[in-house]
Write an enzyme that holds these catalytic residues in place. Structure first.
Site, PDB file in Angstrom:
ATOM      1  N   LYS A  32      21.890   4.771  -6.858  1.00 50.64           N
ATOM      2  CA  LYS A  32      20.865   3.500  -6.695  1.00 50.64           C
ATOM      3  C   LYS A  32      21.366   2.551  -7.708  1.00 50.64           C
ATOM      4  O   LYS A  32      21.955   2.753  -8.752  1.00 50.64           O
ATOM      5  CB  LYS A  32      19.479   4.250  -7.435  1.00 50.64           C
ATOM      6  CG  LYS A  32      18.424   3.536  -6.904  1.00 50.64           C
ATOM      7  CD  LYS A  32      17.924   4.184  -5.562  1.00 50.64           C
ATOM      8  CE  LYS A  32      16.742   3.295  -5.100  1.00 50.64           C
ATOM      9  NZ  LYS A  32      16.429   3.518  -3.718  1.00 50.64           N
TER      10      LYS A  32
ATOM     11  N   ASP B  59      15.365  -1.826  -1.199  1.00 48.88           N
ATOM     12  CA  ASP B  59      14.493  -1.087  -1.797  1.00 48.88           C
ATOM     13  C   ASP B  59      13.634  -2.064  -2.200  1.00 48.88           C
ATOM     14  O   ASP B  59      13.470  -3.218  -1.526  1.00 48.88           O
ATOM     15  CB  ASP B  59      14.919  -0.336  -2.930  1.00 48.88           C
ATOM     16  CG  ASP B  59      13.943   0.664  -3.658  1.00 48.88           C
ATOM     17  OD1 ASP B  59      14.027   1.829  -2.886  1.00 48.88           O
ATOM     18  OD2 ASP B  59      13.422   0.392  -4.554  1.00 48.88           O
TER      19      ASP B  59
ATOM     20  N   THR C 259      12.244   3.852   7.729  1.00 45.59           N
ATOM     21  CA  THR C 259      11.356   4.601   6.780  1.00 45.59           C
ATOM     22  C   THR C 259       9.955   4.955   6.999  1.00 45.59           C
ATOM     23  O   THR C 259       9.435   6.174   7.011  1.00 45.59           O
ATOM     24  CB  THR C 259      11.422   4.148   5.265  1.00 45.59           C
ATOM     25  OG1 THR C 259      12.734   3.526   5.246  1.00 45.59           O
ATOM     26  CG2 THR C 259      11.120   4.615   4.132  1.00 45.59           C
TER      27      THR C 259
HETATM   28  P1  NDP Z   1       8.698  -3.559  -0.676  1.00 50.74           P
HETATM   29  O1  NDP Z   1       9.321  -4.455  -1.905  1.00 50.74           O
HETATM   30  O2  NDP Z   1       9.004  -4.160   0.625  1.00 50.74           O
HETATM   31  O3  NDP Z   1       7.315  -3.609  -0.788  1.00 50.74           O
HETATM   32  C1  NDP Z   1       6.696  -2.880  -2.229  1.00 50.74           C
HETATM   33  C2  NDP Z   1       5.057  -2.784  -1.863  1.00 50.74           C
HETATM   34  O4  NDP Z   1       4.536  -2.015  -2.901  1.00 50.74           O
HETATM   35  C3  NDP Z   1       4.690  -4.302  -1.925  1.00 50.74           C
HETATM   36  O5  NDP Z   1       3.354  -4.051  -1.156  1.00 50.74           O
HETATM   37  C4  NDP Z   1       4.341  -4.527  -3.516  1.00 50.74           C
HETATM   38  O6  NDP Z   1       3.491  -5.276  -3.711  1.00 50.74           O
HETATM   39  C5  NDP Z   1       4.126  -2.984  -3.974  1.00 50.74           C
HETATM   40  N1  NDP Z   1       4.393  -2.565  -5.239  1.00 50.74           N
HETATM   41  C6  NDP Z   1       5.675  -2.436  -5.723  1.00 50.74           C
HETATM   42  N2  NDP Z   1       5.721  -2.314  -6.909  1.00 50.74           N
HETATM   43  C7  NDP Z   1       4.574  -2.158  -7.478  1.00 50.74           C
HETATM   44  C8  NDP Z   1       3.987  -1.960  -8.506  1.00 50.74           C
HETATM   45  N3  NDP Z   1       4.659  -1.830  -9.899  1.00 50.74           N
HETATM   46  N4  NDP Z   1       2.498  -1.801  -8.506  1.00 50.74           N
HETATM   47  C9  NDP Z   1       1.931  -2.218  -7.539  1.00 50.74           C
HETATM   48  N5  NDP Z   1       2.212  -2.564  -6.315  1.00 50.74           N
HETATM   49  C10 NDP Z   1       3.482  -2.486  -6.342  1.00 50.74           C
HETATM   50  O7  NDP Z   1       9.465  -2.510  -1.100  1.00 50.74           O
HETATM   51  P2  NDP Z   1       9.755  -0.929   0.114  1.00 50.74           P
HETATM   52  O8  NDP Z   1       8.628  -1.004   1.064  1.00 50.74           O
HETATM   53  O9  NDP Z   1      10.974  -1.110   0.364  1.00 50.74           O
HETATM   54  O10 NDP Z   1       9.422   0.332  -1.035  1.00 50.74           O
HETATM   55  C11 NDP Z   1       8.336   0.904  -1.261  1.00 50.74           C
HETATM   56  C12 NDP Z   1       8.458   2.302  -1.724  1.00 50.74           C
HETATM   57  O11 NDP Z   1       9.427   3.004  -0.910  1.00 50.74           O
HETATM   58  C13 NDP Z   1       9.634   2.435  -3.014  1.00 50.74           C
HETATM   59  O12 NDP Z   1       8.989   3.328  -4.048  1.00 50.74           O
HETATM   60  C14 NDP Z   1      10.990   2.670  -2.485  1.00 50.74           C
HETATM   61  O13 NDP Z   1      11.706   3.221  -3.552  1.00 50.74           O
HETATM   62  C15 NDP Z   1      10.529   3.416  -1.392  1.00 50.74           C
HETATM   63  N6  NDP Z   1      11.546   3.756  -0.345  1.00 50.74           N
HETATM   64  C16 NDP Z   1      11.912   2.438   0.415  1.00 50.74           C
HETATM   65  C17 NDP Z   1      12.898   2.987   1.405  1.00 50.74           C
HETATM   66  C18 NDP Z   1      13.168   1.514   2.230  1.00 50.74           C
HETATM   67  O14 NDP Z   1      14.247   1.981   3.197  1.00 50.74           O
HETATM   68  N7  NDP Z   1      12.940   0.516   2.054  1.00 50.74           N
HETATM   69  C19 NDP Z   1      13.224   4.022   1.815  1.00 50.74           C
HETATM   70  C20 NDP Z   1      12.612   5.196   1.167  1.00 50.74           C
HETATM   71  C21 NDP Z   1      11.744   4.828   0.085  1.00 50.74           C
HETATM   72  P3  NDP Z   1       3.833  -6.787  -3.775  1.00 50.74           P
HETATM   73  O15 NDP Z   1       3.553  -7.043  -2.285  1.00 50.74           O
HETATM   74  O16 NDP Z   1       2.675  -7.587  -4.385  1.00 50.74           O
HETATM   75  O17 NDP Z   1       5.213  -7.307  -4.372  1.00 50.74           O
HETATM   76  O1  2IT Z   2      14.880   5.177  -1.365  1.00 46.20           O
HETATM   77  C1  2IT Z   2      15.691   5.102  -0.425  1.00 46.20           C
HETATM   78  O2  2IT Z   2      15.965   5.882   0.249  1.00 46.20           O
HETATM   79  C2  2IT Z   2      16.086   3.639  -0.135  1.00 46.20           C
HETATM   80  N1  2IT Z   2      15.479   2.739  -0.521  1.00 46.20           N
HETATM   81  C3  2IT Z   2      16.886   3.458   1.142  1.00 46.20           C
HETATM   82  C4  2IT Z   2      18.392   3.829   0.578  1.00 46.20           C
HETATM   83  C5  2IT Z   2      19.369   3.502   1.878  1.00 46.20           C
HETATM   84  O3  2IT Z   2      20.705   3.335   1.447  1.00 46.20           O
HETATM   85  O4  2IT Z   2      19.025   3.194   2.976  1.00 46.20           O
END
Ligand code: NDP
Ligand code: 2IT
Length: 444
Positions: free
Chosen positions: A126, A166, A209
Site C-alpha cells: 500500500k 484508493d 469493489t
Molecule cells: P473515494 O476517494 O472514491 O471515496 C471516499 C469517500 O469516503 C468519499 O465520499 C469521501 O468523502 C469519504 N471519506 C473519505 N475519507 C473520509 C474521512 N476521513 N471522513 C469522512 N468521510 C471520508 O475512495 P474509495 O471509494 O476508493 O475508497 C473508500 C474505502 O474503500 C476506503 O477505505 C478504501 O481503502 C476502500 N477500498 C477501496 C477500493 C477501491 O478499489 N477503490 C478497494 C477496496 C477497498 P468526500 O467525497 O467528501 O471526499
Molecule cells: O484496498 C484495496 O483493495 C484497494 N484500494 C484496491 C487495490 C488494488 O490494487 O486494486
C-alpha cells in the site's frame, strides 16, 4: 505468555503511535489463536508471526511540486511493500491529508490477507501521501502525480509492485501516474491498475469493489436464509466503492436510502438516484448537499448519521473506524441483520464484537471488498496477454471470485470451530495460504 500475545506486544512496542496498525494486527492475531495454538512451537521457531507482521520494505520519500501560485509545496509519501510471499506487491495509493506511515501499514497488512483470499497470485502493499487532492486544479494534481512517480518508479514494475487507486486516487490520478512512469522508463507495461480503457485498463474495474461487495453480501444473506431483494440498505461514503455498491444493490432489488461524504449525509427514502450521485461526485466533484438540492425526496444533514437510519443491511464504504460502538447499538436496535465492509476496517473492534454478539451477520473488509483488487489482478492478466475481456466476462469472473471467497471463509470458520464467524474465517483462510508460501520459500 502465548506466542500470539508476545508478537502483538512486540508490534505495539516497535511501532509506536500507529494505532490503526495495532488495531489491524490485533484483529488478525486474535483470530489466528486457534491456528497458532495447534502448532505454536513450529510457528515460534520459524518466527512466522514476527515476519508476517513486519513489512518486507518501507519506502518514505518527499514529493515537491509547484502550485498554481508558483509556490513550492512538499508532501510526505509512502510505499510499504508488505509481503511478496504469493506474488508481486499489490495494493492502492491513498491521497488524503490524514495519511501517515501507520495508516499505510494497516492498509498494507490488511491487503496481504485480502489478496490471498482472492485466490490470485498477488502479494500485499500500500502507498500514498498526505497530499489533499480536494480543491486542486488539474495541473496541480498532475504536478503532484508526476513528482510522486519520479521517485516511486524506481521501486515498482509489472512483476515487482503494482499500485492502484484508493481514497483520493481515481482514474485521473492513475492516468497522470502512468504517463510519468512510461516517460521515465520507456516501458508500456501493466505497472498500475485502474487504468483508463484506452490505455490498458480493464472493463468493470471501476465498478468492481462495489459490485463485488454486493455479490458477497448476497451470498452471505442467502447462506443464512435471507434475500437481498426488498431489503433497506444504508451506505456510507459517496466515492468509487459507495457509488457502485449503491448501483448493484439496486440492480439486485434492494432500496438504498443513504450515502455520505466527509461533510454530511443524505437520506433519500425514494432510493438514491445513481445518475445524479455520479454527476455530483464524479463529474462536478462537489458536496453531497448539491445532490439534495437537485432532488425533492432527499434530505441533507451535516455531520455523521447514516447508521442511525433504520435498515436491514449496512454497508460502510467511506473510511477506517467510521462505524463505532454507538453506531453498532443503533443498528442492532433498529433490527439490522447484516453489515458488510466496503471500506478497509470501517468498523471498530468494539463495534464488530457488539454486532456479532447480537447476531448481526458481519462480513469483514478483507473478504467483502476484495473484488477491487481481484479485478486489478484480472487487469494484470489481460495486460500480460495483450488482450481485453468484455465487461460480462470480467463481471462474471468477479462474481465467481466473491462467491468463492464467501464459501472459503465460511468453511474456514467452521473448520476451526467458529461457524458464522466470518472475521475469523477470513483471517484464517487468508493466513494459511501466505504462511504455507512463506514456509515453502525458506527464511526470506
Ligand atoms: P473515494 O476517494 O472514491 O471515496 C471516499 C469517500 O469516503 C468519499 O465520499 C469521501 O468523502 C469519504 N471519506 C473519505 N475519507 C473520509 C474521512 N476521513 N471522513 C469522512 N468521510 C471520508 O475512495 P474509495 O471509494 O476508493 O475508497 C473508500 C474505502 O474503500 C476506503 O477505505 C478504501 O481503502 C476502500 N477500498 C477501496 C477500493 C477501491 O478499489 N477503490 C478497494 C477496496 C477497498 P468526500 O467525497 O467528501 O471526499
Ligand atoms: O484496498 C484495496 O483493495 C484497494 N484500494 C484496491 C487495490 C488494488 O490494487 O486494486
Amino acid at each position: 505468555m502465548s506466542y500470539v500475545d508476545e508478537v502483538y506486544e512486540r508490534v505495539v512496542r516497535e511501532n509506536p503511535s500507529q494505532p490503526e496498525f495495532h488495531q489491524a494486527v490485533r484483529e488478525v492475531l486474535d483470530s489466528l489463536r486457534a491456528v497458532i495454538d495447534r502448532n505454536e512451537e513450529k510457528y515460534r521457531r520459524e518466527a512466522l508471526l514476527e515476519r508476517i507482521t513486519m513489512p518486507e520494505r518501507q519506502l518514505l520519500f518527499r514529493v515537491p511540486w509547484v502550485d498554481d501560485k508558483g509556490q513550492v509545496q512538499v508532501n510526505n509519501a509512502f510505499r510499504v511493500q508488505f509481503s511478496s510471499a504469493i506474488g508481486p506487491y499489490k495494493g492502492g495509493l491513498r491521497l488524503h491529508p490524514s495519511v501517515n506511515l501507520g495508516i499505510i501499514k494497516f492498509l498494507g497488512f490488511e491487503q496481504v490477507f485480502k489478496n490471498s483470499l482472492t485466490g490470485l497470485p498477488i502479494g500485499g502493499g500500500k502507498g500514498g501521501s498526505d497530499f489533499d487532492p480536494k480543491g486542486k486544479s488539474d495541473r496541480e494534481i498532475m504536478a503532484f502525480c508526476q513528482s510522486f512517480m519520479t521517485e516511486l518508479h524506481k521501486y515498482i514494475g509489472a512483476d515487482v509492485d503494482v499500485p492502484a487507486g484508493d481514497i483520493g486516487t481515481g482514474a485521473r490520478e492513475i492516468g497522470y501516474l502512468y504517463g510519468q512512469y512510461k516517460r521515465l522508463t520507456g516501458r508500456y507495461e501493466g505497472v498500475l491498475t485502474g487504468k483508463g480503457l484506452s490505455y490498458g485498463g480493464s472493463l468493470a474495474r471501476t465498478e468492481a469493489t462495489g459490485y463485488g461487495l454486493l455479490y458477497l453480501t448476497e451470498e452471505m444473506l442467502r447462506a443464512n436464509g435471507h434475500d437481498i431483494a426488498g431489503k433497506i440498505v444504508v451506505v456510507s461514503g459517496a466515492g468509487n466503492v459507495a457509488i457502485y455498491a449503491v448501483q448493484k444493490a439496486q440492480q439486485l432489488g434492494a432500496n438504498v436510502v443513504t450515502v455520505s461524504d466527509s461533510t454530511g449525509w443524505v437520506y433519500d427514502p425514494a432510493g438514491i438516484d445513481v445518475a445524479l450521485l455520479r454527476e455530483v461526485k464524479e463529474v462536478r466533484r462537489a458536496r453531497l448537499s448539491e445532490y439534495a438540492r437537485a432532488r425533492a425526496t432527499a434530505e441533507y444533514h451535516e455531520g455523521r448519521g447514516v447508521f442511525t437510519v433504520k435498515c436491514d443491511v449496512a454497508l460502510p464504504c467511506a473510511t477506517q473506524n467510521e462505524l463505532g460502538l454507538e453506531d453498532a447499538k443503533a443498528l442492532v436496535k433498529n433490527g439490522c441483520i447484516a453489515v458488510a465492509e466496503g471500506a478497509n476496517m470501517p468498523t471498530t473492534l468494539e463495534a464488530t464484537d457488539y454486532l456479532r454478539e447480537n447476531g448481526v451477520l458481519f462480513a469483514p473488509g478483507k473478504a467483502a471488498n476484495a473484488g477491487g483488487v481481484a479485478t486489478s489482478a484480472l487487469e494484470m492478466s489481460q495486460n500480460s496477454m495483450r488482450l481485453s475481456w468484455s465487461f460480462e466476462e470480467v463481471d462474471s469472473k468477479l462474481k465467481d471470485i466473491m462467491v468463492g471467497i464467501f464459501h472459503n471463509i465460511d468453511e474456514a470458520a467452521k473448520a476451526y470451530g467458529m461457524p458464522g464467524n466470518y472475521v475469523a474465517g477470513a483471517n484464517i483462510a487468508g493466513f494459511l495460504k501466505v504462511a504455507e508460501a512463506m514456509e515453502a520459500q525458506g527464511v526470506v
